[in-house]
Design an enzyme around this catalytic site. Sequence first.
Site, PDB file in Angstrom:
ATOM      1  N   ALA A  85       0.844  -1.206   0.000  1.00 34.27           N
ATOM      2  CA  ALA A  85       0.000   0.000   0.000  1.00 34.27           C
ATOM      3  C   ALA A  85       0.873   1.248   0.000  1.00 34.27           C
ATOM      4  O   ALA A  85       0.596   2.221  -0.718  1.00 34.27           O
ATOM      5  CB  ALA A  85      -0.932  -0.004   1.210  1.00 34.27           C
ATOM      6  N   ASP A  86       1.933   1.243   0.785  1.00 37.12           N
ATOM      7  CA  ASP A  86       2.886   2.358   0.772  1.00 37.12           C
ATOM      8  C   ASP A  86       3.509   2.524  -0.611  1.00 37.12           C
ATOM      9  O   ASP A  86       3.575   3.637  -1.154  1.00 37.12           O
ATOM     10  CB  ASP A  86       4.006   2.108   1.784  1.00 37.12           C
ATOM     11  CG  ASP A  86       3.659   2.572   3.185  1.00 37.12           C
ATOM     12  OD1 ASP A  86       2.856   3.509   3.323  1.00 37.12           O
ATOM     13  OD2 ASP A  86       4.191   2.001   4.145  1.00 37.12           O
ATOM     14  N   LEU A  87       4.004   1.432  -1.160  1.00 41.60           N
ATOM     15  CA  LEU A  87       4.755   1.511  -2.413  1.00 41.60           C
ATOM     16  C   LEU A  87       3.857   1.910  -3.579  1.00 41.60           C
ATOM     17  O   LEU A  87       4.242   2.739  -4.414  1.00 41.60           O
ATOM     18  CB  LEU A  87       5.442   0.174  -2.688  1.00 41.60           C
ATOM     19  CG  LEU A  87       6.475  -0.251  -1.642  1.00 41.60           C
ATOM     20  CD1 LEU A  87       6.982  -1.659  -1.921  1.00 41.60           C
ATOM     21  CD2 LEU A  87       7.633   0.730  -1.593  1.00 41.60           C
TER      22      LEU A  87
END
Length: 389
Positions: A176-178
């Site tokens: 989700a961050d990436l």
Amino acid sequence: MLKMLDGLRVLDLSRVLAGPWAGQMLADYGADVIKVERPGSGDDTRAWGPPWWGEGDGRTASYFLCANRGKRSIAIDMADSAGAELVRTLAREADVLIENYKVGQLARYGLGWDDIHAINPRLVYCSITGYGQDGPRAQAPGYDFAVQAAGGLMSVTGEPAEVPGSQPQKVGVAVADLFTAVYAVTAIQAALLERHRTGVGRRVDAALLDTQVAMLANQGSAYLATGRPPRRMGNAHPSIVPYQVFATADGHMVLAVGNDLQFRRFCELLQQPDWAADPRFASNAARVQHRGDLVGLIAARLTERSTADWVALLEPGLVPCAPILDVQGVFESEQVQARGMQVEVGGVPLVAQPMRLDGERPLSDRAPPQLDGDGDAIRAALAAGRCWP
């Protein structure tokens, strides 16, 4: 080094992963990125070890290294009025600002969108948060793990509910961050292109939750089309068979048969042409309907030989398959080595930027910085009247 974004000035106020990853992507394409860090401790991930790179007081967590290549570091206390003014000075001549503070926190220091837009209307201001700038959960802390849960990814990841002891699973990296970082960079680039026409920047509101919902892709579309939420299926695919992990004589492998022609070739190579002729298995729709019958037949056959044997047989026959490698195996594999995905920047071993343009891979030649490693030079330049060194 490719410098397609040469001259682009990026002020990176972010920490941990999503924001720093976006800043690193821009640095790899040639942008001049100044990373503002908290005095004394810096980005949280500097202390997220072991594992470490370096020794003694100069050691840095490998986590920090993965997302901060190509940047210069200056330590500034933004909660202090003088520190906030220093950030505003840098922002006056920046093209892009990236931040991932809680909603409204930077505004308390006079560094919010309205404040920065007023002094530099050309700047593209990218805010990355867990849940976005509005809505009932806007103030909730947003970490990747929580967003994988709240955004539905864990509900479709892991062994089926009927398997004893099974539970929803997170993905092994912070996807989700990436993904949010990648989406943010595309939005930043689009806003910069528009700025060439209008002369005015935009505010980019990048939420991990929004990105995670978008990442549901076919699973989200399946729910919207049918009203039935997808379920966990382990390594199996909800819409394609055979498309999963199978045990072999010495381990496991992935078989990813994507169409009927590939399935017929697979059956021929396994010397099982009757499978392809069987009405239960002749089309993908039929194979999905009779998944259990076919998977049982394939599973029994694949345990007769090793993973390497099966890959050596199937891959030349254009049947998609792969061994399941650990990370050491990945970096030792001939293809990854041939593609140059392991690099060294300033003596630091890093994973390369994955894109190639005209055969060249964008990659900053600046190693991840030491905390405040460029602070003196940046402050001296500002004292000399140069808004951006």
